[in-house]
Design an enzyme around this catalytic site. Structure first.
Site, PDB file in Angstrom:
ATOM      1  N   HIS B  61       0.828  -1.211   0.000  1.00 47.49           N
ATOM      2  CA  HIS B  61       0.000   0.000   0.000  1.00 47.49           C
ATOM      3  C   HIS B  61       0.860   1.259   0.000  1.00 47.49           C
ATOM      4  CE1 HIS B  61      -4.031   1.819   1.512  1.00 47.49           C
ATOM      5  NE2 HIS B  61      -3.349   2.697   0.803  1.00 47.49           N
ATOM      6  N   ASP B 306       0.725   2.544   3.782  1.00 45.26           N
ATOM      7  CA  ASP B 306      -0.082   3.658   3.259  1.00 45.26           C
ATOM      8  C   ASP B 306       0.784   4.916   3.120  1.00 45.26           C
ATOM      9  OD1 ASP B 306      -2.150   5.186   2.270  1.00 45.26           O
ATOM     10  OD2 ASP B 306      -3.291   5.249   4.132  1.00 45.26           O
TER      11      ASP B 306
END
Lengths: 314, 431
Positions: B61, B306
């Site tokens: 991610h 992320d």
């Protein structure tokens, strides 16, 4: 003790002694406002900029008036006329104002935390005139000043704040001040606008108007803020009024000497009936008047004014 | 190419169950088990005593902002940040400009990666056209162009019907759906976790229920369609519980947790510092503890960063107006060593597993092991080395990290990608 803050950002961070000090200075300034010459030279030669990036009438006029009573030069501008509409950042706007030689900035902004952000960027004092749903410290100060004027000490006094608490910066600043003054605070209104998590601020939460108002000595009404609300918060203004609007019958549940407050602007017939807003127990216009003295005190102290120069030594 | 011979490292390879001090051999980009005596004599050897040798870390991610937002990050800069953090494979989210909803954009990303990437870069494609949640993207063409999963990361597909059809359709190509679980109707204008802190700060709250609802929806749709749905950056206690129940019934769902959600809570927002603003937001201590418990019992399968670069100007704003997201690649290993291994008693091998074998398995990547014949993607790190992270001196184009200026423990020394030493002791080789 002396005042040693340059900024006024929240009431949460102020001590009881600091709150009292502002009130003492405000009381001294209030006497000045009763004289035929209502002006003192305390901030002569200083320039205060009112940076109002969200619409305001009362607060902006009160800050204007307060600065002028202290002999400061005042420049006010609002969102519509500012460069922020051309995409200028808050940092750039503020740094330009400081570069123009402003000695202090009073900021109203619809984003919570913006005054704190500015205070960390600028070398001049920053006064919070309301930041989103966070705080409105001068309102909390003038409201508690008005309560003390009428009731004396607030310790143990039952104060009800009624209405849209979730979105209210006025409520938050009042809560922080009232808790420090020792008041017994109850927040009341529909459960969508008065969530249980507010208890973490040290107050009671109630959705039963009758028990909340019983024997309260202060009821502070908050405007239902249509502009901040989505349709799901309550069914209609009509239902709000029928459940939580203050009318003559419900005012009868209050302590006989109770005062009725509202920070304005009022939605007459929604959160309060006109005859109560205009009645004997209403101190709504006293709040406005006191707003000048309290803001004079805030400007004066944050500009480095010495409290002992205006208040009698004790 | 001469043989590379690493000696005396603590070799941790969860895929083969290996965790012992020993040697590693790399030849022609792959690990080999037994070199010849002649080769060994000519080998380039490195004494890795005191270091851990693990498969190169995998981050499923990341946001590398290419194409279209290359002022924040590029595939080159992002992949260098990855290598500096010990990562050798990354999976890029498709919310670029334009979004990656066509084979052409995927090809562009692959071409750029082939030219400039320091690590293996795997693209994902959008679930819906324009990431607008209204019509299915050309998922088959995306698969043919090389995506390894589809996702509308950042813009959760709101329509249950569309998500159901996306599941059915993607299953035909054996493509996992990765979902950013957020009910939009409950989070309009929301900028932080809803709770005592949001009430105090006067910021609009993002209730965990808005995540839990979509996690539950996805579990139900996965069970109904048989598709593999991967829940991105799970942040809430209830979501972990919903996943636990679904997995116990054998539903084909997986989940990731991010280092920041394991390390921080919404208490960090007291000063409205935009370096703590991300989506989903930092939540409470109970949520944080539940995420760690979820990693411990396997409810949460993997870790992911992320990594979301934004420039200093973009983050230097009113809290409400600043973009969501923080950097993660260069701090992830140290932060998770601290939270999971030192504070919560996870073994080093378990941590390595969460960053290597498991994500490789989850997305069927040719990575995540030191076994013979596997691509020689490797990280050598010192789990005890203390260092001060300075985001402005890092390899990302951006600096938006909540850990900048902080002392961290656990530092990457060398990163090998396909047998090539790309990052060594703070700098990149010239190759």
């Amino acid at each position: 003790m002396s005042w040693n803050r340059r900024h006024l950002i929240t009431l949460e961070e102020l001590s009881l002694a600091e709150l009292e000090q502002i009130h003492n200075v405000a009381a001294a300034f209030k006497k000045v406002l009763g004289r035929s010459v209502k002006k003192i030279p305390a901030l002569r030669g200083k320039t205060i900029v009112n940076l109002f990036l969200e619409p305001s009438t009362r607060t902006r006029m009160a800050f204007d008036m307060a600065a002028k009573r202290l002999s400061a030069d005042v420049i006010s501008f609002d969102a519509a006329s500012s460069s922020t509409t051309k995409g200028e950042t808050l940092r750039d706007t503020a740094e330009n104002i400081a570069a123009l030689g402003a000695d202090m900035i009073v900021i109203r902004h619809n984003c919570a935390g913006s005054p704190l952000y500015l205070s960390r960027i600028l070398n001049i004092p920053v006064i919070n005139a309301g930041d989103g749903s966070h705080e409105h410290p001068t309102q909390g100060l003038l409201d508690t000043f008005t309560m003390k004027e009428r009731l004396g000490s607030l310790r143990g006094r039952r104060v009800v704040i009624l209405g849209d608490i979730l979105f209210s910066r006025v409520a938050r600043s009042n809560i922080h001040a009232l808790v420090k003054f020792g008041a017994d605070v109850t927040l009341c209104g529909p459960s969508t606008l008065v969530p249980e998590s507010l208890r973490s601020l040290g107050v009671n939460v109630s959705h039963d108007l009758r028990s909340a108002l019983a024997d309260a000595e202060v009821v502070m009404l908050l405007r239902i803020q249509h502009e901040r609300q989505t349709a799901s918060m309550f069914p209609s203004l009509g239902e709000y009024t029928s459940m939580f609007g203050l009318n003559r019958t419900r005012a009868g549940w209050l302590h006989p000497n109770a005062i009725i407050m509202h920070p304005g602007p009022i939605n007459r017939g929604v959160e309060i009936d006109s005859d109560l807003a205009d009645g004997d127990r209403s101190v709504i216009l006293d709040q406005v008047t006191n707003g000048i003295a309290v803001r004079m005190a805030c400007l004066y102290l944050c500009a480095g004014g010495r409290p002992e120069s205006v208040t009698p030594a004790n | 190419m001469p043989l590379i011979h690493l000696t005396n490292a603590r070799v941790i390879d969860p895929a083969s169950g290996r965790d012992a001090v020993g040697d590693l051999f790399i030849r022609d980009g792959v690990f080999i088990a037994r070199p010849s005596a002649n080769e060994l004599a000519a080998a380039i050897s490195f004494n890795a005593a005191g270091l851990v040798a693990a498969p190169g870390l995998i981050d499923v991610h990341v946001h590398f902002r290419e194409p279209g937002q290359t002022h924040k990050e590029t595939i080159e800069s992002g992949s260098r940040a990855a290598a500096a953090g010990g990562f050798t494979s990354v999976v890029c989210m498709p919310n670029t400009a334009p979004v990656a909803d066509s084979a052409g954009t995927i090809q562009l990303i692959k071409d750029s990666a082939a030219r400039s990437a320091a690590v293996h870069v795997y693209p994902t494609g959008c679930i819906t056209v324009g990431m607008k949640g209204q019509a299915l993207a050309p998922i088959g063409s995306l698969k043919r162009a090389g995506v390894i999963a589809i996702t509308d990361d950042g813009d959760c597909v709101q329509s249950n019907e569309l998500m159901r059809r996306a599941c059915e359709y993607a299953k035909m190509f054996d493509l996992p759906l990765m979902d950013h679980c957020q009910d939009h109707s409950m989070t309009v204008g929301a900028v932080m976790n809803e709770g005592a802190m949001s009430v105090k700060l006067g910021l609009k709250g993002w209730p965990n229920a808005a995540e839990d609802l979509i996690v539950a929806r996805n579990c139900i749709l996965s069970e109904y369609t048989g598709a593999h749905i991967h829940m991105q950056h799970v942040s809430s206690r209830n979501s972990v519980e919903v996943l636990r129940r679904a997995k116990s019934r054998g539903v084909r769902v997986t989940a990731e947790a991010c280092p920041h959600h394991l390390a921080l809570t919404d208490d960090a927002l007291a000063t409205y510092d935009t370096h703590f603003k991300m989506n989903p937001p930092l939540r409470t201590e109970e949520d944080r503890i539940a995420l760690i418990a979820g990693l411990r019992d396997g409810t949460i399968d993997i870790l992911a960063t992320d990594h979301a670069p934004h420039t200093p100007d973009e983050k230097d704003r009113e809290f409400d107006l600043a973009p969501n997201g923080i950097l993660g690649l260069e701090t992830a290993l140290a932060v998770t060593l601290d939270i999971l291994v030192r504070q919560n008693g996870f073994s080093l091998a378990t941590l390595v597993d969460l960053w290597t074998r498991k994500p490789a398995q989850l997305l069927k990547l040719p990575a995540g092991t030191l076994a013979e014949g596997a691509p020689a993607d490797l990280v050598l790190f010192d789990p005890e080395a203390e260092w001060t992270y300075d985001a402005s001196a890092g390899f990302s184009k951006s600096r938006n990290s909540p850990w900048s200026g902080q002392k961290l423990r656990g530092r990457v020394r060398h990163t090998y990608v396909s047998g090539r030493l790309v990052f060594a002791d703070g700098s990149f080789s010239q190759a």
